[in-house]
Design a protein around this motif. Structure first.
Motif, PDB file in Angstrom:
ATOM      1  N   ASP B 127     -32.576 -21.752  40.765  1.00 28.18           N
ATOM      2  CA  ASP B 127     -33.068 -23.062  41.312  1.00 28.18           C
ATOM      3  C   ASP B 127     -33.910 -23.791  40.386  1.00 28.18           C
ATOM      4  O   ASP B 127     -33.830 -25.193  40.366  1.00 28.18           O
ATOM      5  CB  ASP B 127     -34.396 -22.459  42.449  1.00 28.18           C
ATOM      6  CG  ASP B 127     -33.426 -22.045  43.674  1.00 28.18           C
ATOM      7  OD1 ASP B 127     -32.190 -22.228  43.773  1.00 28.18           O
ATOM      8  OD2 ASP B 127     -34.164 -21.416  44.521  1.00 28.18           O
ATOM      9  N   LYS B 131     -31.139 -26.188  40.925  1.00 29.85           N
ATOM     10  CA  LYS B 131     -31.635 -26.712  42.285  1.00 29.85           C
ATOM     11  C   LYS B 131     -32.893 -26.825  42.575  1.00 29.85           C
ATOM     12  O   LYS B 131     -33.613 -26.099  43.383  1.00 29.85           O
ATOM     13  CB  LYS B 131     -31.036 -25.571  43.178  1.00 29.85           C
ATOM     14  CG  LYS B 131     -29.508 -25.702  43.340  1.00 29.85           C
ATOM     15  CD  LYS B 131     -28.873 -24.912  44.273  1.00 29.85           C
ATOM     16  CE  LYS B 131     -29.080 -23.429  44.103  1.00 29.85           C
ATOM     17  NZ  LYS B 131     -28.750 -22.397  45.096  1.00 29.85           N
ATOM     18  N   GLN B 133     -34.942 -28.943  43.869  1.00 32.32           N
ATOM     19  CA  GLN B 133     -35.007 -29.488  45.367  1.00 32.32           C
ATOM     20  C   GLN B 133     -35.270 -28.286  46.306  1.00 32.32           C
ATOM     21  O   GLN B 133     -36.203 -28.352  47.187  1.00 32.32           O
ATOM     22  CB  GLN B 133     -34.167 -30.475  45.955  1.00 32.32           C
ATOM     23  CG  GLN B 133     -34.150 -31.694  45.259  1.00 32.32           C
ATOM     24  CD  GLN B 133     -35.298 -32.543  45.128  1.00 32.32           C
ATOM     25  OE1 GLN B 133     -36.003 -32.322  46.219  1.00 32.32           O
ATOM     26  NE2 GLN B 133     -35.724 -33.149  43.999  1.00 32.32           N
ATOM     27  N   SER B 134     -34.484 -26.860  46.021  1.00 38.36           N
ATOM     28  CA  SER B 134     -34.822 -26.053  47.023  1.00 38.36           C
ATOM     29  C   SER B 134     -36.008 -25.266  46.778  1.00 38.36           C
ATOM     30  O   SER B 134     -36.633 -24.738  47.833  1.00 38.36           O
ATOM     31  CB  SER B 134     -33.601 -24.964  46.746  1.00 38.36           C
ATOM     32  OG  SER B 134     -33.889 -24.158  45.811  1.00 38.36           O
ATOM     33  N   ILE B 136     -38.742 -26.989  46.203  1.00 38.20           N
ATOM     34  CA  ILE B 136     -39.795 -27.939  46.844  1.00 38.20           C
ATOM     35  C   ILE B 136     -39.880 -27.410  48.253  1.00 38.20           C
ATOM     36  O   ILE B 136     -40.613 -27.648  49.076  1.00 38.20           O
ATOM     37  CB  ILE B 136     -39.489 -29.402  46.516  1.00 38.20           C
ATOM     38  CG1 ILE B 136     -39.848 -29.815  45.063  1.00 38.20           C
ATOM     39  CG2 ILE B 136     -40.232 -30.410  47.326  1.00 38.20           C
ATOM     40  CD1 ILE B 136     -39.451 -31.145  44.630  1.00 38.20           C
ATOM     41  N   LYS B 137     -38.653 -27.550  48.877  1.00 36.47           N
ATOM     42  CA  LYS B 137     -38.434 -27.129  50.260  1.00 36.47           C
ATOM     43  C   LYS B 137     -39.021 -25.816  50.606  1.00 36.47           C
ATOM     44  O   LYS B 137     -39.695 -25.738  51.940  1.00 36.47           O
ATOM     45  CB  LYS B 137     -36.960 -26.997  50.526  1.00 36.47           C
ATOM     46  CG  LYS B 137     -36.394 -27.443  51.904  1.00 36.47           C
ATOM     47  CD  LYS B 137     -34.763 -27.375  51.988  1.00 36.47           C
ATOM     48  CE  LYS B 137     -34.645 -25.829  52.495  1.00 36.47           C
ATOM     49  NZ  LYS B 137     -33.193 -25.340  52.466  1.00 36.47           N
ATOM     50  N   ASN B 138     -39.081 -24.952  49.653  1.00 43.49           N
ATOM     51  CA  ASN B 138     -39.928 -23.559  50.057  1.00 43.49           C
ATOM     52  C   ASN B 138     -41.452 -23.534  49.416  1.00 43.49           C
ATOM     53  O   ASN B 138     -42.162 -22.392  49.555  1.00 43.49           O
ATOM     54  CB  ASN B 138     -39.278 -22.400  49.466  1.00 43.49           C
ATOM     55  CG  ASN B 138     -37.849 -22.139  50.035  1.00 43.49           C
ATOM     56  OD1 ASN B 138     -37.779 -22.217  51.325  1.00 43.49           O
ATOM     57  ND2 ASN B 138     -36.680 -21.696  49.329  1.00 43.49           N
ATOM     58  N   LYS B 141     -44.252 -21.376  51.336  1.00 42.03           N
ATOM     59  CA  LYS B 141     -43.902 -20.702  52.334  1.00 42.03           C
ATOM     60  C   LYS B 141     -44.151 -19.081  52.087  1.00 42.03           C
ATOM     61  O   LYS B 141     -43.632 -18.020  52.962  1.00 42.03           O
ATOM     62  CB  LYS B 141     -42.237 -20.602  52.234  1.00 42.03           C
ATOM     63  CG  LYS B 141     -41.462 -21.771  52.573  1.00 42.03           C
ATOM     64  CD  LYS B 141     -41.716 -22.179  53.921  1.00 42.03           C
ATOM     65  CE  LYS B 141     -40.865 -23.575  54.538  1.00 42.03           C
ATOM     66  NZ  LYS B 141     -41.420 -24.138  55.643  1.00 42.03           N
TER      67      LYS B 141
ATOM     68  N   THR D  10     -43.851 -21.689  45.605  1.00 37.36           N
ATOM     69  CA  THR D  10     -43.584 -20.959  46.931  1.00 37.36           C
ATOM     70  C   THR D  10     -44.228 -19.862  47.476  1.00 37.36           C
ATOM     71  O   THR D  10     -44.062 -19.276  48.355  1.00 37.36           O
ATOM     72  CB  THR D  10     -41.901 -20.659  46.621  1.00 37.36           C
ATOM     73  OG1 THR D  10     -42.014 -19.556  45.470  1.00 37.36           O
ATOM     74  CG2 THR D  10     -41.079 -21.745  46.086  1.00 37.36           C
ATOM     75  N   ASP D  15     -48.452 -25.333  52.599  1.00 36.01           N
ATOM     76  CA  ASP D  15     -47.944 -26.254  52.130  1.00 36.01           C
ATOM     77  C   ASP D  15     -48.947 -27.243  51.409  1.00 36.01           C
ATOM     78  O   ASP D  15     -49.396 -28.338  52.206  1.00 36.01           O
ATOM     79  CB  ASP D  15     -47.004 -27.094  52.669  1.00 36.01           C
ATOM     80  CG  ASP D  15     -46.338 -28.332  52.137  1.00 36.01           C
ATOM     81  OD1 ASP D  15     -46.708 -28.455  50.914  1.00 36.01           O
ATOM     82  OD2 ASP D  15     -45.471 -28.954  52.656  1.00 36.01           O
ATOM     83  N   LYS D  18     -48.903 -30.983  50.949  1.00 39.31           N
ATOM     84  CA  LYS D  18     -49.073 -32.030  52.130  1.00 39.31           C
ATOM     85  C   LYS D  18     -50.083 -32.683  52.111  1.00 39.31           C
ATOM     86  O   LYS D  18     -50.228 -33.850  52.312  1.00 39.31           O
ATOM     87  CB  LYS D  18     -48.302 -31.308  53.289  1.00 39.31           C
ATOM     88  CG  LYS D  18     -48.016 -32.123  54.289  1.00 39.31           C
ATOM     89  CD  LYS D  18     -47.772 -31.400  55.806  1.00 39.31           C
ATOM     90  CE  LYS D  18     -48.817 -30.286  56.101  1.00 39.31           C
ATOM     91  NZ  LYS D  18     -48.865 -29.689  57.477  1.00 39.31           N
ATOM     92  N   THR D  37     -42.258 -28.037  42.100  1.00 41.83           N
ATOM     93  CA  THR D  37     -42.610 -26.626  42.759  1.00 41.83           C
ATOM     94  C   THR D  37     -42.058 -25.792  41.930  1.00 41.83           C
ATOM     95  O   THR D  37     -40.722 -25.833  41.622  1.00 41.83           O
ATOM     96  CB  THR D  37     -42.092 -26.770  44.383  1.00 41.83           C
ATOM     97  OG1 THR D  37     -42.467 -27.644  45.034  1.00 41.83           O
ATOM     98  CG2 THR D  37     -42.324 -25.312  44.852  1.00 41.83           C
TER      99      THR D  37
END
Lengths: 155, 155, 155, 155, 155
Positions: B127, B131, B133-134, B136-138, B141, D10, D15, D18, D37
């Protein structure tokens, strides 16, 4: 010709360098040893830095015997951080060979441990310098210098 | 072509690199792996520095298994500081994959943990390299490598 | 002509530099001493850095007396790390001469320890600067500065 | 146009970014946010270094949630040292926003604390970047981010 | 004209800078003060670095009041290491003026301690900058900033 630095202390209670040098001599030829002795382990980092920068050593063994008091542990911690920083500044390995006085139950075992660890780390130095593939072959084997190998979890 | 460094130790009791490399191979192509094995975790920082400076690695996994004694914890602390400094000197990521022997209740769980954490961190490497961006998506979490994810507080 | 820096503190409860300088004068000639006094031990690293960079000192003695409280121990730790870093930046030795207040049982012993350690480390400075071979000769002899030598395990 | 880096993990269980971004957007315009991230807090220092060097960020918020175990505390310590070193290398501020899991009594309070601290530190970022005089005005006011201000001893 | 940096925090519970500046003004003329306030003590190192590099300060006072919790002690430790590193990078002194909340028995004593230590360290700054000989004269006198001097062991 490769140059191997051997840095030790007057604080240590055994001539650790003697074992390391003997092991090197028993196993390889065609290299040069540069000796450097300092008072204590906190003097080791700059001694290594000087050997790399001014004596063009290719690798160094830094040998020391921290005492058993809390202040000795702290000194060892400070020395270790300094040794790691030295390596990062020079892009060369320093093999730290520290024996803590309280690792052994008595003087006889301590003496055995010092010799054993110094010799086994001398072999690591040879591998790093001349045979890096043999380290890769031993990756994850649970090797220990001095005391018995822990061994692989898979064995 | 991107170069991924895999640095591990002969001290570790499992061939951690095997799992990491297998996971990389299962997920991506078109990259090169550079192996480097050192005796112990305190030798990892300079090994990473050398791989960045002399082998032009783009990212490195630094794999190690600190023992459970206080001195082992201190070694891990020193190694971690060195790994962070190495990253700052090179502006590249090193993913530290350390498994402390006392994290598991027995050898079987320890072995499972090593494989699981090495594989999950290999995915982090992918990642970070390909990747971002993946990640950031997590963000946030509650992801964990090895043991079960803690999860988001909002779930 | 060689230049020896002597850096000490107003925090210390004895004029440690006096003993160090007296020992140097009793043993060698043909060198110059540069004095520098700072408030506390955490001010020592930059004082040494300045003496190396701006006064061209060849070696420095950094003298201090940390107190006995936990915060004093932490200050000593921070100062020591700074002194090691300074040496790595300058490729020159700093002999740290710290006496912790709780090393002695009473003020009389503390005073004796300060003088003894300062004088013995002054001899180390002379050896590092002019007679490095005599340090090699004493490698592993279990030497201590201040208290009695621990001696060699082989004696 | 000023660039504000937002670096998070992560590993965190909320988050955090945000809240920070929302607070920035509620208070200022004419700036750019760069997100990054990483897996865990020990990956934050190099991420910040990269954002400063390659993305020309002017200031960065480094957000993380260390766990409650001793090893987590140690990781936070290592990350903090790395973040301070990064700032010294780049001459720019990184506002560290760490919430330790054991700072709150339960998940609800933890979530409140995360939001509150992230928002209040976002205001610090704005002050450092655009209104340094307002920080001087609040010098010694006993301000706290997250929990209630301790206040001035003089009030 | 010499420039003295005064860096403090909004976290502190007293306007420490006020006392320091007042003491400077009572004792010397012909210098310039540069103020810089940051949120917490971990923000002090880079603030000092910026004042040295961009505002050409000759010396800096770094003022802070760490709390009494373990995490506060750790923050102070990290800040101190950063302040020492900053000095080594800039070859200039930073006088750290930290008052730990648990050094005093109550708020009244704490307030007294803050003022007393800030003023006495301001005098150290003056000595370092303009009268280094007066520090040498006080070497080993057991001086303390804030609480009563410990005094010389020889008195």
């Amino acid at each position: 010709m490769k140059k191997i630095g051997i840095v030790d202390t007057t604080f240590a209670r055994v001539d650790m360098a003697k074992f390391a040098i003997d092991e090197l001599k028993s196993n390889i030829t065609g290299y040069k040893i540069i000796r450097y002795t300092v008072p204590g382990i906190k003097d080791l980092p700059v001694a290594c830095k000087i050997l790399f920068d001014e004596k063009e050593c290719d690798i160094i063994m830094a040998l020391g015997m921290p005492g058993s008091k809390p202040i000795d542990k702290q000194c060892a911690h400070e020395a270790s951080i300094g040794l790691i920083n030295t390596q990062l500044l020079c892009n060369k390995h320093i093999i730290e060979v520290f024996i803590h006085e309280d690792e052994a139950e008595n003087d006889k075992e301590l003496l055995w441990l010092v010799e054993s660890r110094a010799r086994e780390h001398a072999l690591n130095v040879i591998d790093l310098l001349f045979k890096p593939q043999s380290l890769i072959k031993n990756a994850g084997k649970g090797l220990r210098e001095g005391f018995e190998d822990a061994g692989s979890l898979l064995d």
